[in-house]
Design an enzyme around this catalytic site. Structure first.
Site, mmCIF file in Angstrom:
data_model
loop_
_atom_site.group_PDB
_atom_site.id
_atom_site.type_symbol
_atom_site.label_atom_id
_atom_site.label_comp_id
_atom_site.label_asym_id
_atom_site.label_seq_id
_atom_site.Cartn_x
_atom_site.Cartn_y
_atom_site.Cartn_z
ATOM 1 N N HIS A 59 0.816 -1.207 0.000
ATOM 2 C CA HIS A 59 0.000 0.000 0.000
ATOM 3 C C HIS A 59 0.853 1.262 0.000
ATOM 4 C CE1 HIS A 59 -4.163 -1.719 1.196
ATOM 5 N NE2 HIS A 59 -3.464 -2.601 0.480
ATOM 6 N N HIS A 110 -2.073 -12.603 -2.715
ATOM 7 C CA HIS A 110 -3.094 -13.297 -1.938
ATOM 8 C C HIS A 110 -2.713 -14.737 -1.617
ATOM 9 C CE1 HIS A 110 -6.323 -10.244 -3.482
ATOM 10 N NE2 HIS A 110 -5.402 -9.700 -2.700
#
Length: 717
Positions: free
Chosen positions: A92, A260
């Site tokens: 992020h 993921h």
């Protein structure tokens, strides 16, 4: 009046309201002067890039590795491993990068400040940075927050079984929020994405330079477009938003799957019960936000995205489990405990379920987001994933290189990389440039340029057009490499292709005759022109010059990634491609900020460019002199002359008239007149208009010009 507050609340007027509130149409020069010495706590001679070279790299990495499994009671690690949290923090940080203007990214440690530190998509990353604080404290000035955050994500992957493709240090922290980054006009977090699209059904209509689909998100909404599940629509948004972050379909699929493969989503509680974000949190929370009053709000009971669960059977191991579950099961929509849409398998063996993040005796269904389902249902992404499944080693390598690109995209060219793990391979997205020759006579080259018969305007304009592409946001562009002679730059309208072709033909011959690179000849010709113009004005000056620029080849140039560097306006050459919603002077400031210019540098450069006759197409707007081609301060003298009057002439043009006779003396654009109308810009213009500052103008112009020409010379930094 005893109850009246005794202090001013942040403004610079008697009411505490800012100038921008009073005069919203006024231009704001603050973006040119952010991150100055007043915000920086380090010593004036502190050089982080020199300091980090003294770092014990091995010891630091060992400490970061140890942190991954050193679970703290105040914020326990999922499954005893902080890897997922650290990867999300690094991701992020880096993932805000967008290629349109090169802004965002992990290169400055901006995640420490608002608004990023309080974005809804960054819930709990305050905990990740605080977990890193003991390491930052230990290594101090030798490691920046920007480097440490990205390193933590890379080490997390190593700790979970994925060898890193490489890593570079060298990201220097800022000490205040980056004011120049436009995150969108929305007035609320997670406002419907329709607000930043011409048509939300057409992802390519997203407002430029934005890349994320909603205010407060890094990429796309994990529940679906505007929170409505539809994997095929989500897949189209993913494709557009990742392309705007400089990723192709294969890199996008690899990053989604690899991201993921480890960690989990958190939504085991009531999201509405979370306390305020860090920037709005009370002082006793010491910078922490999003406090969860239910069930401790930690590990298995945390709430971040609202989706709850892990993607894979073994969420602390980098393996092929993501593909095994996504393609090995059918999935159906369900709701998380926090009420978020998520996909869960219709039928799965108990042993294939991931164990609870806090209690290994409990197992839960794995989950997929709408973005994950897009990898299965979008035909292009599915084909790529099938290729990965058929060749796990190819997947690992592709992901490792995509992660490296994600986390290094805004670090600039390879010449800026520091540390023992810098990869030897040259990657095309790093904009490689071969070393240039320095074994030639500068004076011989200058003499050949002077004898070539080119005009001052041609020489200055070509050097400027080559150098003005530089972006300090991601250290791309600039004169080094001479990419102005390659596609796509040679065909850009703002570069006047026909004129450019004829000038470059002259430079190519000089380069072949002398051994100087074309890049060096381009810049040196600008120096020749400026020295000649200064001499005509009565000043003997020498423009400083650094040899050694190289000439890039077409094979070294990713043309598609250079398209966003095309200038759509250049106030310095009094040109813009078409009319835009923003004013010409705002476009000028945006360009100047990307080039790293200060307010005074903008003023002196523009005034000098006007009198040198460098306007696009030879127009005379703003050429306030009868000595065109001489480096004089006439632009400022005549702009501020009260014997003149100014009046609109239509289509953002103006006439400067003799106040007594009414005769038109000159014409001007908005960009010209703003230097007399804006109080700050006028204050600088008046300095250069003074009778005792004509020589200072020449000196300052040469200094600012040299800064622009050398902005990309990281090879000699």
């Amino acid at each position: 009046m005893s109850g009246k507050c005794p202090v001013m609340h942040g403004g610079n007027t008697s009411t505490g309201t800012s100038n921008k509130d009073w005069w919203p149409e006024g231009i704001n020069l603050d973006i040119l002067h952010q991150h100055d010495r007043k915000t920086n706590p380090m010593d004036a001679d502190f050089d982080y890039r020199e300091e980090v070279r003294k770092l014990d790299f091995d010891a630091l990495k060992q400490d970061v590795h140890a942190l991954m499994t050193d679970s703290q009671a105040w914020w326990p690690a999922d499954w005893g491993h902080y890897g997922g949290l650290m990867i999300r923090m690094a991701w992020h940080s880096a993932g805000t990068y967008r290629i349109a203007d090169g802004r965002g990214g992990g290169g400055t440690g901006n995640q420490r400040f608002a608004p990023l530190n309080s974005w809804p998509d960054n819930v709990s990353l305050d905990k990740a940075r605080r977990l890193l604080w003991p390491i930052k404290k230990k290594y101090g000035n030798k490691i920046s927050w920007a480097d440490l955050m990205i390193l933590a994500g890379t080490v997390a992957y190593e700790s979970m079984g994925l060898p890193a493709y490489g890593f570079s240090f060298g990201r220097e922290d800022v000490w205040a929020p980056e004011k120049d980054i436009y995150w969108g006009d929305e007035k609320e977090w997670l406002a419907p994405s329709d607000e930043r699209y011409g048509d939300v059904e057409k992802p390519e209509t997203m407002e430029n330079p934005l890349a994320a689909v909603q205010m407060g998100l890094i990429y796309v909404n994990p529940e679906g477009v505007n929170g409505v599940p539809d994997p095929l629509k989500t897949g189209q948004q993913i494709r557009e938003t990742f392309a705007r972050m400089a990723m192709n379909d294969e890199e996008t699929a690899a990053l989604t799957a690899g991201g993921h493969t480890v960690g989990k989503c958190h939504g085991n509680g009531d999201a509405a019960a979370l306390s305020a974000e860090p920037e709005a949190s009370d002082v006793e929370n010491q910078g922490f936000g999003w406090g969860n009053p239910t069930m401790g709000g930690k590990a298995s009971n945390a709430v971040t995205s609202g989706i709850e669960g892990a993607w894979t059977t073994n969420p602390t191991k980098f393996d092929m489990g993501y593909f095994d579950l996504l393609f090995g099961h059918e999935w159906e929509l369900r709701k998380s405990p926090a009420g978020a849409h998520q996909w869960e398998p219709i039928d799965i063996k108990e042993e294939d379920k991931p164990v609870d993040a806090s209690d290994p005796s409990i197992r839960h269904n794995p989950i997929m987001t709408d973005a994950d389902m897009a990898m299965k249902m979008d035909p292009t992404y599915r084909a790529i994933c099938e290729k990965f499944m058929a060749d796990p080693e190819y997947f690992r390598n592709t992901f490792a290189k995509a992660w490296f690109k994600l986390t290094h995209r805004d670090l600039g060219p390879k010449a800026r990389y520091i540390g023992p793990e810098v990869p030897a391979e040259d990657l095309v997205w790093q904009d490689p440039i071969p070393a240039g020759n320095t074994d030639y006579s500068e004076e011989v080259v200058k003499q050949k340029i002077a004898e070539a018969g080119l005009s001052i305007s041609d020489m200055v304009s070509t050097a400027w057009d080559s150098a003005r592409t530089y972006r300090g946001s991601d250290m791309r562009g600039g004169a080094n490499g001479a990419r102005i002679r390659l596609a796509p730059q040679k065909d850009w309208e703002g570069n006047e292709p026909a004129r450019l072709t004829s000038v470059l033909a002259v430079y190519e011959k000089i380069s072949a005759d002398t051994g100087a690179s074309i890049a060096d000849v381009i810049v040196l010709a600008g120096s020749v022109a400026i020295e000649k113009a200064a001499k005509a004005a009565g000043y003997d000056v020498r423009v400083p010059f650094l040899k050694g620029r190289g000439d890039a080849s077409a094979e070294m140039t990713d043309g598609e990634s250079f398209e966003p560097l095309e200038p759509l306006a250049d106030g310095f050459r009094n040109w813009q491609k078409k009319e835009y919603a923003v004013k010409p002077e705002e476009l000028l400031l945006d360009r100047a900020q990307l080039m790293g210019l200060t307010g005074p540098e903008v003023v002196v450069l523009l005034g000098g460019m006007r009198v040198l006759g460098t306007n696009y197409g030879g127009t005379k707007h703003g050429v306030f002199t009868d000595r065109e081609g001489q480096l004089t301060n006439d632009f400022f003298v005549n702009l501020t002359d009260m014997g003149n009057s100014w009046k609109p002439a239509g289509n953002n043009t103006y006439e400067i008239c003799d106040r007594q006779t009414g005769a038109v003396k000159w014409t001007a654009s908005r960009v010209d007149l703003v230097f007399g109308s804006n109080s700050l810009l006028r204050s600088y213009a008046e300095v250069y208009a003074q009778d005792d500052n004509d020589e200072k103008f020449v000196k300052d112009f040469v200094a600012a010009w040299t800064k622009v020409m050398n902005a990309d010379r990281f090879d000699v930094a």
